[in-house]
Scaffold this motif. Structure first.
Motif, mmCIF file in Angstrom:
data_model
loop_
_atom_site.group_PDB
_atom_site.id
_atom_site.type_symbol
_atom_site.label_atom_id
_atom_site.label_comp_id
_atom_site.label_asym_id
_atom_site.label_seq_id
_atom_site.Cartn_x
_atom_site.Cartn_y
_atom_site.Cartn_z
ATOM 1 N N VAL A 455 0.642 -1.269 0.023
ATOM 2 C CA VAL A 455 0.100 0.006 0.054
ATOM 3 C C VAL A 455 0.819 1.114 0.091
ATOM 4 O O VAL A 455 1.789 1.556 0.864
ATOM 5 C CB VAL A 455 -0.928 -0.033 1.248
ATOM 6 C CG1 VAL A 455 -1.542 1.412 1.372
ATOM 7 C CG2 VAL A 455 -1.741 -1.133 1.270
ATOM 8 N N LEU A 456 0.568 1.991 -0.923
ATOM 9 C CA LEU A 456 1.312 3.380 -0.987
ATOM 10 C C LEU A 456 0.270 4.489 -0.679
ATOM 11 O O LEU A 456 -0.703 4.611 -1.280
ATOM 12 C CB LEU A 456 1.942 3.583 -2.413
ATOM 13 C CG LEU A 456 2.637 4.886 -2.645
ATOM 14 C CD1 LEU A 456 4.012 4.887 -1.743
ATOM 15 C CD2 LEU A 456 3.022 4.979 -4.086
ATOM 16 N N ILE A 457 0.841 5.476 0.105
ATOM 17 C CA ILE A 457 -0.179 6.724 0.237
ATOM 18 C C ILE A 457 0.598 7.737 0.146
ATOM 19 O O ILE A 457 1.993 7.973 0.283
ATOM 20 C CB ILE A 457 -0.382 6.746 2.086
ATOM 21 C CG1 ILE A 457 -1.114 5.508 2.436
ATOM 22 C CG2 ILE A 457 -1.061 8.116 2.477
ATOM 23 C CD1 ILE A 457 -1.427 5.302 4.020
ATOM 24 N N ILE A 511 3.034 -0.808 4.277
ATOM 25 C CA ILE A 511 2.380 0.659 4.003
ATOM 26 C C ILE A 511 3.831 1.481 4.024
ATOM 27 O O ILE A 511 4.736 1.605 4.882
ATOM 28 C CB ILE A 511 1.379 1.270 5.059
ATOM 29 C CG1 ILE A 511 0.407 0.134 5.261
ATOM 30 C CG2 ILE A 511 1.020 2.600 4.809
ATOM 31 C CD1 ILE A 511 -0.632 0.743 6.325
ATOM 32 N N TRP A 512 3.786 2.180 2.716
ATOM 33 C CA TRP A 512 4.705 3.417 2.734
ATOM 34 C C TRP A 512 3.975 4.883 2.560
ATOM 35 O O TRP A 512 3.135 4.924 1.739
ATOM 36 C CB TRP A 512 5.557 3.299 1.497
ATOM 37 C CG TRP A 512 6.624 2.356 1.956
ATOM 38 C CD1 TRP A 512 6.967 0.943 1.816
ATOM 39 C CD2 TRP A 512 8.221 3.090 2.358
ATOM 40 N NE1 TRP A 512 8.161 0.673 2.279
ATOM 41 C CE2 TRP A 512 8.996 1.818 2.562
ATOM 42 C CE3 TRP A 512 8.754 4.203 2.617
ATOM 43 C CZ2 TRP A 512 10.138 1.854 3.119
ATOM 44 C CZ3 TRP A 512 9.992 4.217 2.830
ATOM 45 C CH2 TRP A 512 10.893 3.012 3.248
ATOM 46 N N ILE A 524 9.120 2.396 -8.681
ATOM 47 C CA ILE A 524 8.497 1.282 -7.756
ATOM 48 C C ILE A 524 7.064 0.954 -8.158
ATOM 49 O O ILE A 524 6.504 1.891 -9.117
ATOM 50 C CB ILE A 524 8.352 2.148 -6.440
ATOM 51 C CG1 ILE A 524 7.629 3.342 -6.410
ATOM 52 C CG2 ILE A 524 9.726 2.320 -5.636
ATOM 53 C CD1 ILE A 524 7.306 4.442 -5.158
ATOM 54 N N ASP A 525 6.527 -0.034 -7.590
ATOM 55 C CA ASP A 525 5.382 -0.530 -8.095
ATOM 56 C C ASP A 525 4.499 -1.275 -6.915
ATOM 57 O O ASP A 525 5.024 -2.066 -6.400
ATOM 58 C CB ASP A 525 5.341 -1.495 -9.075
ATOM 59 C CG ASP A 525 4.171 -1.932 -9.812
ATOM 60 O OD1 ASP A 525 3.218 -1.508 -9.346
ATOM 61 O OD2 ASP A 525 4.133 -3.003 -10.549
ATOM 62 N N PHE A 526 3.255 -0.434 -6.443
ATOM 63 C CA PHE A 526 2.606 -0.966 -5.238
ATOM 64 C C PHE A 526 1.274 -1.614 -5.908
ATOM 65 O O PHE A 526 0.871 -1.109 -6.902
ATOM 66 C CB PHE A 526 2.123 0.405 -4.291
ATOM 67 C CG PHE A 526 3.610 0.637 -3.673
ATOM 68 C CD1 PHE A 526 3.502 0.361 -2.174
ATOM 69 C CD2 PHE A 526 4.591 1.191 -4.273
ATOM 70 C CE1 PHE A 526 4.447 0.517 -1.296
ATOM 71 C CE2 PHE A 526 5.728 1.287 -3.272
ATOM 72 C CZ PHE A 526 5.606 1.170 -1.878
ATOM 73 N N ASP A 527 0.753 -2.148 -5.040
ATOM 74 C CA ASP A 527 -0.857 -2.766 -5.420
ATOM 75 C C ASP A 527 -1.920 -1.749 -5.361
ATOM 76 O O ASP A 527 -2.860 -1.757 -6.016
ATOM 77 C CB ASP A 527 -0.831 -4.065 -4.498
ATOM 78 C CG ASP A 527 0.040 -4.954 -4.655
ATOM 79 O OD1 ASP A 527 0.435 -5.258 -5.853
ATOM 80 O OD2 ASP A 527 0.544 -5.730 -3.576
ATOM 81 N N CYS A 546 1.661 2.941 -8.944
ATOM 82 C CA CYS A 546 0.866 1.773 -8.679
ATOM 83 C C CYS A 546 0.470 1.163 -9.830
ATOM 84 O O CYS A 546 -0.055 1.845 -10.916
ATOM 85 C CB CYS A 546 -0.595 2.341 -8.026
ATOM 86 S SG CYS A 546 -1.691 0.945 -7.517
ATOM 87 N N PHE A 547 0.624 -0.078 -9.912
ATOM 88 C CA PHE A 547 0.174 -0.919 -11.313
ATOM 89 C C PHE A 547 1.325 -0.154 -12.328
ATOM 90 O O PHE A 547 0.534 0.014 -13.403
ATOM 91 C CB PHE A 547 -1.199 -1.031 -11.293
ATOM 92 C CG PHE A 547 -1.668 -2.470 -10.813
ATOM 93 C CD1 PHE A 547 -1.970 -3.537 -11.688
ATOM 94 C CD2 PHE A 547 -1.881 -2.524 -9.304
ATOM 95 C CE1 PHE A 547 -2.536 -4.525 -11.144
ATOM 96 C CE2 PHE A 547 -2.413 -3.399 -8.840
ATOM 97 C CZ PHE A 547 -2.802 -4.836 -9.789
#
Length: 740
Positions: A455-457, A511-512, A524-527, A546-547
């Protein structure tokens, strides 16, 4: 016994030795880029390089002046020469032009003016007064003429009859500036002399002579991954001799395309953020396996040392390799230089000595990645710079995922020719949901998702990032990290490495929380992405984390965008642009946001029609008016960089970090050796944090001047390695304000 004419004291070097080094570097430059350099010159190629050889040969002859020689001898503790003259009375570069044997070389009036001025101004000093001609005549008669035979023998030059008439071709209204027919050749010759002089003094070759072609390495890299060059990459390769503007989807391979366009030319690869610059540097060296690349930004040496330590290099190897790499990069030696724009674009302000960069860019290629990430004022500087580069024969490539229309139209209005092309992948990657709530309201959902997903915030301000971190920790979240610019450089480097490693590990979850520093070109690649609303150009960059290169076929949104009480509106993001962004995006709420749609939305948002009467467009236009009226040589490079960075910052060290490292500061104060002192200073710099100058007033009681280093400050506010520097009064943290 005949005394020797010296040029420098550290290391001790004769004028002849220094001049020979320049001439050797001149041959390297001519052999490597000679034809490219003179393509906009009004002088024949043969004559251009002959004049450059004359300039190099005679640029430091004024150092034979006894006043200058005594300054050197005083530094190295050699017996002083008996002379009535002092080196402060006159500068060596002001004397040097009169030694040029212009009759021998059959120089025209214009050629003499060029050569004299290039030599006369090769040191751009502050507050230098014009020469007292009577004093100069006295120096010629009493100090130079009695020693002409010795000067000719030691320097291996021919000296003409010495006269002062050359001053009429260099001072006052005679100075060559933009608009003069000699301007282009002056910029080239003076800039190249600066390069040659600085490189020779630093014992660095002026250019990397490698014949290894970066495009060959890129093609091999693509092949090894099992692919063939795509349309964007082939277009870039097939248009290596043209200016390009390319719009390409995130993850489509723009970086590889840019390097294919670069071919075997000298190239500067620019990005908005240091974290992105470091990532490109790593990518070229480690993934593409091309080694002829340098790193140029304000903390490059700290980053390289940290990287070397992580690779378990010995301390000696770290210092030897990384200092050499940075020294080469500073002298523009590398074939490819990964850099921030404030390192090369200050030349637009025509600061004293700007021709060094400008002349280098005349035979180089410049890549501008993610132009939409800059403020309108800085984009104005970039576009003006591209115009100047184009006028002197250099090439540029602008590449981005989204492009404000007004930037393309401005380049067209400036009469610059370029090829424009869009390359859009139809990959469905992002399903968005816009929420009229504060992102803090969903921390419980975010925590639950993080148990099985990456998870990226991304939020708009650092304080907001810390606030969300605290909220997540308060409900039991353990695998949560935060990354922003308010960490010490040492801690930030570790965080940057950590987030990239986290992204690569398939089984990792957590989480980042970050700010805008991850938006541009960080691979970088987050869900899942939970983000505050920002302007569309910034928002779509966030979506690219993301994706990044995967299809999304889920029913639930993988992107959630929070509109309510978004931080930073009005000072980080223009309020009018922000509100127009919401209006445009609402039409696509709860849809798969296709790449073509993103491009069209940004194009529409930044059209003249949409921006009319906004502060954004006003700033953009006013910046160009200022740039069109720059006064040549009215500023210094340092001042120009400050303008370009567009930020008034101060450097602070948290008090607890200062206390832990007080011995290092004392060591710095006591150290007498210049090189050792510089090494200690670099270690100290890693402990500081750059914050906005406005905070000095806001937290005046918590900030005092550092007693060991000028223009740096100690800040008595909470800092730890997890949250960074907390710029608010924390009741749980005891504030101690006392004299140090």
């Amino acid at each position: 016994m005949e005394y020797i004419y010296y040029a420098k004291s550290k290391p001790l070097e004769t004028i002849k030795e220094h001049t020979d080094q320049l001439l050797q570097n001149l041959r390297i430059l001519k052999n490597k880029y000679g034809t490219k350099i003179i393509k906009v010159s009004n002088i024949s190629e043969k004559r251009f390089w002959q004049l450059m050889e004359i300039i190099c040969t005679y640029h430091d002859t004024g150092k034979v002046f006894s006043g200058f020689q005594n300054a050197i001898r005083r530094n190295v503790k050699i017996e002083l020469l008996r002379t009535p003259f002092d080196n402060e009375e006159i500068k060596h570069e002001q004397i040097s032009p009169m030694f040029v044997p212009w009759k021998k070389y059959d120089m025209t009036h214009e050629e003499r003016k060029l050569v004299y001025q290039v030599i006369y101004y090769h040191h751009e000093r502050n507050n230098v007064v014009h020469i007292d001609r009577e004093l100069l005549k006295e120096i010629i008669e009493k100090d130079i003429k009695p020693n002409i035979d010795k000067i000719e023998r030691q320097l291996e030059i021919e000296i003409p009859e010495l006269k002062t008439f050359y001053l009429g071709l260099v001072e006052g209204q005679a100075r060559i500036v933009e608009g003069d027919e000699l301007y282009k050749d002056y910029c080239l010759m003076k800039g190249l002399l600066h390069r040659l002089d600085h490189c020779s003094s630093a014992k660095v070759k002026v250019e990397d002579e490698t014949e290894e072609n970066i495009s060959d390495y890129v093609e091999k890299f693509i092949e090894n991954k099992g692919y063939k060059p795509n349309e964007l990459q082939l277009f870039s390769k097939n248009n290596q001799d043209k200016n390009l503007m390319i719009i390409g989807s995130t993850g489509i391979g723009k970086t590889e395309g840019a390097l294919l366009w670069s071919k075997n030319d000298k190239t500067f690869f620019t990005l908005p953020l240091r974290i992105s610059i470091n990532a490109i540097y790593e990518r070229i060296i480690e993934n593409i396996d091309y080694k002829h690349v340098g790193l140029l930004h304000s903390t490059a040496i700290d980053y390289l040392e940290e990287k070397a330590e992580n690779q378990n290099y010995t301390k000696e190897k770290i210092e030897e390799d990384e200092i050499a790499k940075v020294e080469q990069s500073r002298n523009l030696y590398e074939k490819i230089t990964s850099c921030t724009i404030d390192q090369i674009f200050p030349f637009v302000f025509k600061y004293r000595g700007y021709e060094k960069i400008y002349a280098t860019l005349s035979y180089s290629k410049v890549i501008i990645d993610e132009i939409q990430a800059y403020s309108p004022q800085i984009v104005a500087v970039i576009l003006k710079g591209l115009q100047m580069i184009n006028n002197l024969g250099g090439k540029f490539m602008i590449m981005t995922a989204t492009l404000p229309r007004i930037y393309k139209e401005k380049l067209e209005d400036m009469g610059i020719k370029f090829e424009y092309q869009e390359f859009i992948k139809n990959t469905k990657r992002h399903k968005i949901k816009m929420l009229d709530k504060n992102i803090n309201e969903d921390v419980s959902e975010i925590y639950e998702k993080s148990k099985s997903k990456k998870v990226l915030i991304i939020v708009n301000t650092i304080n907001k990032a810390i606030e969300i971190y605290d909220n997540l920790k308060s409900i039991g979240a353990d695998n949560v990290n935060v990354l922003h610019s308010r960490f010490t450089q040492k801690d930030r480097n570790k965080k940057e490495l950590k987030i990239k490693e986290f992204s690569k590990q398939q089984d990792e979850t957590g989480i980042w929380i970050t700010t805008q520093i991850v938006e541009a070109s960080l691979d970088i690649d987050f869900d899942l992405l939970f983000t505050e609303m920002s302007t569309l150009d910034s928002l779509f960059q966030r979506l690219g984390r993301c994706f990044r290169s995967r299809e999304y076929d889920g029913k639930e949104p993988n992107i959630k965008i929070y509109k309510k009480e978004a931080s930073g509106i009005g000072y980080i993001y223009d309020k009018e642009i922000y509100e127009k962004s919401i209006e445009l995006l609402e039409e696509h709420n709860e849809e798969i946001l296709e790449e073509q749609t993103k491009i069209e939305l940004v194009d529409k948002l930044y059209s003249k029609e949409m921006l009319q009467d906004t502060a954004f467009y006003k700033d953009f236009k006013e910046s160009f008016l200022i740039l069109e009226n720059i006064v040549d040589y009215d500023t210094t490079k340092k001042d120009a960089q400050k303008i370009l960075r567009n930020i008034e910052n101060i450097e602070v060290i948290p008090k607890n970090i200062y206390d832990e490292n007080i011995d290092l500061f004392k060591q710095y104060e006591l150290e007498g050796d210049v090189e050792e002192k510089a090494k200690i200073k670099r270690k100290i710099n890693e402990l500081f944090i750059s914050i906005n100058k406005s905070n000095r007033c806001k937290f005046n009681n918590q900030i005092i001047e550092c007693p060991y280093i000028k223009n740096k400050y100690i800040m008595d506010m909470k800092y730890d390695k997890e949250i960074g520097l907390l710029l608010r009064i924390d009741e749980d943290y005891e504030i101690h304000t006392r004299e140090l």
